[in-house]
Design a protein around this motif. Structure first.
Motif, short mmCIF file in Angstrom:
data_model
loop_
_atom_site.label_atom_id
_atom_site.label_comp_id
_atom_site.label_asym_id
_atom_site.label_seq_id
_atom_site.Cartn_x
_atom_site.Cartn_y
_atom_site.Cartn_z
N THR A 59 0.81 -1.21 0.00
CA THR A 59 0.00 0.00 0.00
C THR A 59 0.85 1.27 0.00
O THR A 59 0.61 2.19 -0.77
CB THR A 59 -0.93 0.01 1.22
OG1 THR A 59 -1.83 -1.10 1.12
CG2 THR A 59 -1.73 1.31 1.29
N GLY A 105 4.47 0.03 -2.59
CA GLY A 105 4.34 -0.73 -3.83
C GLY A 105 5.38 -1.84 -3.93
O GLY A 105 5.79 -2.21 -5.04
N ARG A 121 3.49 6.03 -1.67
CA ARG A 121 2.33 6.16 -2.55
C ARG A 121 1.25 6.96 -1.83
O ARG A 121 0.64 6.46 -0.88
CB ARG A 121 1.77 4.77 -2.90
CG ARG A 121 2.61 3.98 -3.89
CD ARG A 121 1.96 2.64 -4.15
NE ARG A 121 2.50 2.01 -5.33
CZ ARG A 121 2.04 0.84 -5.82
NH1 ARG A 121 1.05 0.21 -5.22
NH2 ARG A 121 2.57 0.32 -6.90
N ARG A 173 -1.58 7.81 -2.97
CA ARG A 173 -2.94 7.42 -3.35
C ARG A 173 -3.28 6.03 -2.85
O ARG A 173 -4.26 5.43 -3.26
CB ARG A 173 -3.10 7.46 -4.88
CG ARG A 173 -3.08 8.87 -5.45
CD ARG A 173 -3.44 8.88 -6.90
NE ARG A 173 -2.48 8.18 -7.72
CZ ARG A 173 -2.66 7.90 -9.01
NH1 ARG A 173 -3.76 8.28 -9.60
NH2 ARG A 173 -1.73 7.27 -9.69
N GLN A 205 -3.26 2.06 -2.35
CA GLN A 205 -3.00 0.89 -3.19
C GLN A 205 -3.18 1.20 -4.67
O GLN A 205 -4.14 1.83 -5.09
CB GLN A 205 -3.94 -0.25 -2.79
CG GLN A 205 -3.61 -1.55 -3.50
CD GLN A 205 -4.59 -2.63 -3.14
OE1 GLN A 205 -5.78 -2.37 -3.04
NE2 GLN A 205 -4.11 -3.84 -2.97
N GLN A 206 -2.23 0.77 -5.46
CA GLN A 206 -2.31 0.91 -6.91
C GLN A 206 -2.04 -0.45 -7.54
O GLN A 206 -1.47 -1.34 -6.90
CB GLN A 206 -1.28 1.94 -7.39
CG GLN A 206 -1.54 3.34 -6.86
CD GLN A 206 -0.42 4.30 -7.21
OE1 GLN A 206 0.67 3.90 -7.57
NE2 GLN A 206 -0.69 5.59 -7.10
N PHE A 207 -2.46 -0.59 -8.78
CA PHE A 207 -2.33 -1.89 -9.43
C PHE A 207 -1.31 -1.82 -10.56
O PHE A 207 -0.86 -0.75 -10.96
CB PHE A 207 -3.70 -2.35 -9.94
CG PHE A 207 -4.70 -2.50 -8.82
CD1 PHE A 207 -4.53 -3.48 -7.86
CD2 PHE A 207 -5.79 -1.64 -8.71
CE1 PHE A 207 -5.43 -3.61 -6.81
CE2 PHE A 207 -6.69 -1.76 -7.68
CZ PHE A 207 -6.51 -2.76 -6.72
N ASP A 208 -0.96 -2.99 -11.07
CA ASP A 208 0.16 -3.10 -12.01
C ASP A 208 -0.19 -2.65 -13.42
O ASP A 208 0.70 -2.41 -14.24
CB ASP A 208 0.67 -4.54 -12.04
CG ASP A 208 1.22 -4.97 -10.69
OD1 ASP A 208 1.69 -4.09 -9.95
OD2 ASP A 208 1.18 -6.17 -10.37
N HIS A 222 -3.76 -0.80 -15.85
CA HIS A 222 -5.16 -0.35 -15.87
C HIS A 222 -6.02 -1.40 -16.53
O HIS A 222 -6.05 -1.52 -17.76
CB HIS A 222 -5.27 0.98 -16.62
CG HIS A 222 -4.87 2.16 -15.82
ND1 HIS A 222 -5.68 2.72 -14.85
CD2 HIS A 222 -3.73 2.90 -15.82
CE1 HIS A 222 -5.07 3.75 -14.30
NE2 HIS A 222 -3.88 3.89 -14.86
N GLU A 262 -9.39 -2.11 -15.03
CA GLU A 262 -10.50 -2.04 -14.10
C GLU A 262 -11.74 -2.75 -14.61
O GLU A 262 -12.47 -3.41 -13.84
CB GLU A 262 -10.84 -0.58 -13.79
CG GLU A 262 -9.75 0.17 -13.05
CD GLU A 262 -8.70 0.79 -13.95
OE1 GLU A 262 -7.87 1.58 -13.46
OE2 GLU A 262 -8.71 0.49 -15.17
N ASP A 305 -7.07 9.61 -15.01
CA ASP A 305 -5.64 9.41 -15.17
C ASP A 305 -5.00 10.49 -16.05
O ASP A 305 -5.33 10.64 -17.22
CB ASP A 305 -5.41 8.02 -15.79
CG ASP A 305 -3.94 7.67 -15.91
OD1 ASP A 305 -3.14 8.23 -15.16
OD2 ASP A 305 -3.61 6.83 -16.77
N ASN A 356 -13.09 5.24 -13.74
CA ASN A 356 -13.48 6.14 -12.65
C ASN A 356 -14.63 7.05 -13.05
O ASN A 356 -15.41 7.48 -12.20
CB ASN A 356 -12.28 7.00 -12.24
CG ASN A 356 -11.25 6.22 -11.46
OD1 ASN A 356 -11.58 5.25 -10.78
ND2 ASN A 356 -10.00 6.62 -11.57
#
Length: 778
Positions: free
Chosen positions: A195, A198, A264, A266, A268-271, A273, A275, A360, A457
C-alpha cells in the motif's frame, strides 16, 4: 530498665509503623488472594476459547491477476497479504520489537517492568504511556474491545497468559504482524508494504521497515500517505530504538535517517489499468462463492496479457483524446469565486478540485490568471503552474475577447491540465465520447486485452460486453461469406450503380441505398466492393442470396439473429452487436472457420493454492467447432486482407505486415465507428461512439475514429508474433488470379450480378485481378 520519657514516643512510633506495615502486608496478601481468586474463579473460566488464533483464518481479499501475474484488482473490506513468520524479514521483526515490545522473547505475556514504568508515568501526570505487550495486543485485537476499563485490562492480562501457554513466541508474532491494522484499509505488514511503497516486505530497506513499524501505535496519526511529517518523526523514534538495541549499525542508522522515502500517496495501486476486466472477474467469482469471495483469499488468474493490456489502455486514451481535440474545446467544467485572502482562496480551490472526479493524467486545476499568451493555474497540490505556447492551443478560442462566457477562461474557471513531452503542461479536457477495445486469441478465445471505456473512474459501463451498437459496414464480410456458398467469388462482377427499391422489395417502404462517398463505379468485383465498402453492391448481393438465408447464416458466427433485421438493411449493419461479439465473429475467419467462445478466467485458486476451476487454452480446434467451410474462411480472409492493402483500412499498411485483415464500419450518420480485424493469431476490435447516439461528426468514419486505436495496439501486440501463412485448403481452384470453389468453376459460378449484358461494352467485362482496385475514398 525503664524507658526514659524522651524515648517513649519514638518507641510508640516504631511500634505503630511495624503494625501498619504488618497490616498493609496482610491487606495486600488478602487483596492479592482475592484478586487471584477472582482471576482464577471468575475471569479465567469466562475467557473465550482460542480457536480464532490457534486456527487462524485471516480475511484475505479477492485478488485478480493477469495471465502473467500482474495484480489488476482487489476486492474485500480488508487489504491483507498473509506472510508466514518464516518468510518475514528479520529486520522487519526487529523494527517492530524495537518500538512495540523490546523484551518480547523474555516475558511470559506481561512485561511487568514496562507496565510498572507506564503506571508511574501515567500517575505522575506525564505523557501517557502504554504497557501492553505484543501478546496483550493480540488478545485485544482478536477478543476484546478497545474500551478503557479495568475489567477489560484484567481480561487482557489473563488472555495474554493463556495465549503464551498455547502458542510459541513465533506463532504469536506471526498473528500480530498479519492481523494488526496499519491504515489505508491495510491489515498486516505485507499489505502495508504494498500500500505505502508498492513493494513486497522482502524488498523494503531499513528506513521503510522502520516507517511501517511506527504505524501500530496510531495508524491515522502516523500514516505516511496522509501525515508524512508525523510519520517521519515516529520513524526516527523507531530507528533510535533499533540503534540503541544494536539491531542496526551506526552507518545503517544515519543512512536510514536521511533517506528520502517515496510513499504512494494514493494508497493501493495496481500493475496495469484493467478495471473493467477486474470487475467482470469479480462478478463471476461472486456469483459462484458469494461473500466468501471477499474473505477466503481467492485468486483469479485471467487470460489478459499485461503488455497487451497496457498497449490497449494507452491506445484508447491517446486516440480518444486525439478525436476529442479535433472537435474543439468545450470550455471549463465549472466556475468558482476566488476569495481575496490567500488562505481562503486556497481553501476554496482545494474544495472545488476535490469535487472533480479523477481521471488518469487529466488533472483538475483552477485558473488564477488568463491571457492570450499565458494561463496560470493552481493544481490540487497547491502548486502554481504557468501554461504557454502549444499548451494553449486547444483552449485558444476560450482565450479570445469574443469568447462566450460559458467558454471563456477567466480566474475561477475549473479546467483540466495534462503534462506531455519534456514535462510541458497543456490545457486539456475530459472527453465526452465513449470508446471500447477488445482483443482475443484466435484459437483459444482467451481475452488478451479489454478496455471498456475511456476511464473506469468516470463510467463503470463496460462497452465491450454491454454496449449494443450498430456495426455498420463491419457486418459486410459475413454477408460476403454467405455469398461464397451461393457461387459468388471475389471475381464476381456486381453493378455499382444507384439502386431504387420499392416497398415490395423491402417489405416496408421505398428505399434508395447510397455509397458513403456518393460515388458509383459501375461494374466492380466483389473483392473491390468489400475493400471500398460499397453499400449498394452489398445490398445487391444480399438481395441475390436472400435475406432469410443470410440472416440465418449470421448465427454461425455467434451473433444473435434476433438483434438483426430481416430486411435488406441488414447488409449495411443496422442490427446490434457488442464489441465482444464482433471479436468472436471475426475469429472464425482468423482461425480457418471455427467458432470460439471468448473467455476471461483461466483459473481460480483458493487461499491454500488449490485450483477451484480451470480453463486450459486450446492449442487446436476440435472438428465439432467448425461452423464454415475452410475454403470460405480462406477466401474471405483474402478479401479482408485487400481491405487493409487498398481499401478503407489501408492505413494498416504502415504496420508492414502481409497477414493483416479486417474491416472498417461506420453506422448511419457516423453514430458508430468500428474496426475489426486480425493478424498474428490475434483478433482485435475497436469502437468509438457517443452513449447518447449522436454523430461522431461529418468527417468521421471507422477509419478515422476506431482504426487508429487498432493500429496502435497491434503495433505492440504483434511485435514478437511472426506473420502467419495460410495455405489454400483443398477444393479451391485459382481462375484468373482468384480462388473459386471447385464446384463453382463451371457454369454454376456466379460471374456477374445485375449487369445489363446487352449494354455497349459489356462484352469486354472481365474479372478484375486482385490489387488493381482504385484508391479508396478517405
Amino acid at each position: 530498665m525503664t524507658a526514659s520519657p524522651t524515648t517513649l514516643p519514638q518507641w510508640i512510633n516504631r511500634r505503630n509503623a511495624i503494625r501498619g506495615f504488618i497490616f498493609a502486608g496482610v491487606a495486600a496478601l488478602i487483596a492479592g488472594a482475592l484478586l487471584l481468586a477472582y482471576l482464577l474463579l471468575v475471569v479465567a473460566p469466562n475467557l473465550p476459547a482460542l480457536d480464532a488464533i490457534t486456527d487462524y483464518r485471516p480475511k484475505i481479499p479477492l485478488r485478480i491477476y493477469t495471465a502473467d501475474n500482474a495484480l489488476i484488482g482487489e476486492f474485500g473490506e480488508e487489504h491483507r497479504d498473509f506472510v508466514a513468520i518464516k518468510d518475514m524479514p528479520e529486520m522487519m521483526k526487529k523494527s517492530l520489537l524495537a518500538i512495540e515490545d523490546k523484551r518480547f522473547y523474555e516475558h511470559n505475556g506481561i512485561d511487568w517492568r514496562r507496565a510498572l514504568g507506564a503506571a508511574r508515568a501515567n500517575l505522575g501526570g506525564g505523557s501517557k504511556q502504554g504497557g501492553s505487550t505484543i501478546t496483550m495486543q493480540v488478545a485485544r485485537n482478536f477478543f476484546l474491545t478497545r474500551d478503557k476499563f479495568y475489567g477489560r485490562k484484567l481480561n487482557e492480562v489473563m488472555l495474554a497468559l493463556k495465549i503464551e501457554a498455547a502458542l510459541s513466541k513465533e506463532q504469536i508474532l506471526e498473528l500480530y504482524m498479519n492481523q494488526i491494522y496499519l491504515g489505508q484499509r491495510s491489515f498486516g505488514f505485507g499489505s502495508a508494504a504494498q500500500t505505502y511503497f508498492g513493494k513486497s516486505l522482502s524488498e523494503l530497506d531499513v528506513a521503510e521497515m522502520a516507517m511501517l513499524a511506527g504505524l501500530p501505535q496510531n495508524p491515522a496519526r502516523h500514516n505516511p500517505a496522509v501525515n508524512p511529517k508525523r510519520a517521519k518523526q515516529r520513524q526516527r523514534v523507531v530507528l533510535k530504538s533499533m540503534r540503541e538495541l544494536d539491531y542496526i549499525t551506526e552507518d545503517q542508522y544515519q543512512k536510514a535517517l536521511h533517506e528520502t522515502l517515496h510513499v504512494r500517496n494514493r494508497g493501493q495501486q495496481f500493475d496495469t489499468h484493467a478495471e473493467y476486466v477486474a470487475e467482470l472477474a469479480r462478478q463471476a467469482v461472486y456469483a459462484q462463492f458469494k461473500e466468501d469471495a471477499y474473505t477466503k483469499g481467492i485468486s483469479v488468474y485471467t487470460t489478459i496479457v499485461k503488455a497487451d493490456q497496457d498497449a490497449a489502455y494507452e491506445s484508447v486514451r491517446r486516440n480518444v483524446l486525439n478525436y476529442d481535440q479535433r472537435h474543439g474545446y468545450r470550455g471549463p467544467e465549472a466556475f468558482i469565486t476566488l476569495p481575496a485572502g490567500e488562505e481562503e482562496r486556497d481553501d476554496a480551490i482545494e474544495e472545488a478540485l476535490q469535487r472533480r472526479p479523477s481521471s488518469d493524467r487529466l488533472i483538475p486545476a483552477v485558473v488564477l490568471e488568463a491571457g492570450p499568451k499565458a494561463v496560470k493555474v493552481q493544481n490540487p497540490g497547491g502548486e502554481e503552474i504557468t501554461i504557454t505556447g502549444d499548451g494553449l492551443r486547444l483552449a485558444a478560442p476560450a482565450l479570445s475577447d469574443k469568447a462566450k462566457d460559458a467558454l471563456r477562461l477567466r480566474p475561477g474557471a475549473v479546467i483540466r491540465i495534462t503534462q506531455g513531452a519534456k514535462n510541458a503542461w497543456a490545457i486539456s479536457q475530459v472527453p465526452q465520447v465513449a470508446a471500447a477495445f477488445v482483443s482475443v486469441d484466435a484459437v483459444s478465445g482467451g481475452y488478451h486485452a479489454m478496455v471498456g471505456g475511456f476511464d473506469y473512474n468516470l463510467q463503470k459501463f463496460n462497452h465491450v460486453t454491454q454496449a449494443w451498437r450498430q456495426p455498420g459496414s463491419a457486418i459486410k464480410p459475413f454477408v460476403y461469406s454467405a455469398a461464397l456458398e451461393k457461387g459468388f467469388s471475389p471475381a464476381t462482377l456486381i453493378n455499382d450503380v444507384p439502386l431504387d427499391l420499392t416497398g415490395a422489395d423491402t417489405g416496408n417502404e421505398a428505399w434508395s441505398p447510397r455509397n458513403d462517398d456518393g460515388k458509383f463505379d459501375g461494374p466492380i468485383t466483389m473483392r473491390t466492393a468489400l475493400a471500398e465498402s460499397k453499400n449498394v453492391v452489398s445490398v445487391r448481393i444480399l438481395r441475390s442470396i436472400t435475406v432469410p438465408y443470410a440472416h440465418n447464416y449470421l448465427g454461425k458466427f455467434g451473433f444473435d439473429p434476433a438483434k438483426h433485421p430481416k430486411n435488406l438493411t441488414m447488409a449495411l449493419g443496422t442490427g446490434s452487436v457488442t464489441p465482444a461479439q464482433m471479436a468472436g465473429a471475426y475469429a472464425v475467419f482468423a482461425n480457418g472457420g471455427y467458432t470460439v467462445e471468448p473467455y476471461l478466467i483461466a483459473r481460480i485458486v483458493d487461499g491454500d493454492g488449490k485450483i477451484l476451476s480451470e480453463t486450459k487454452p486450446r492449442a487446436t480446434l476440435p472438428d465439432d467447432a467448425r461452423v464454415i467451410d475452410p475454403r470460405n474462411a480462406f477466401v474471405t480472409d483474402g478479401m479482408l486482407r485487400e481491405v487493409t492493402r487498398t481499401g478503407t483500412g489501408g492505413a494498416v499498411a504502415r504496420l508492414g505486415r502481409h497477414d493483416l485483415a479486417g474491416k472498417t464500419g461506420t453506422s448511419s450518420d457516423a453514430v458508430d465507428g468500428w474496426f475489426a480485424g486480425y493478424g498474428g493469431g490475434i483478433v482485435a476490435v475497436s469502437w468509438m461512439g457517443y452513449d447518447d447516439s449522436k454523430s461522431l461528426g461529418g468527417k468521421e468514419f471507422g477509419a478515422t475514429a476506431a482504426l487508429p486505436i487498432w493500429i496502435d495496439y497491434m503495433k505492440v501486440a504483434m511485435r514478437d508474433r511472426p506473420a502467419q501463412e495460410r495455405p489454400a485448403p483443398a477444393g479451391l481452384t485459382q481462375v484468373d488470379g482468384e480462388w473459386l470453389y471447385d464446384e463453382f468453376t463451371g457454369d454454376a459460378a456466379r460471374r456477374t450480378l445485375d449487369i445489363d449484358e446487352t449494354a455497349p461494352g459489356a462484352e469486354n467485362i472481365v474479372p478484375v485481378p486482385p490489387g488493381t482496385a482504385p484508391a479508396p475514398a478517405q
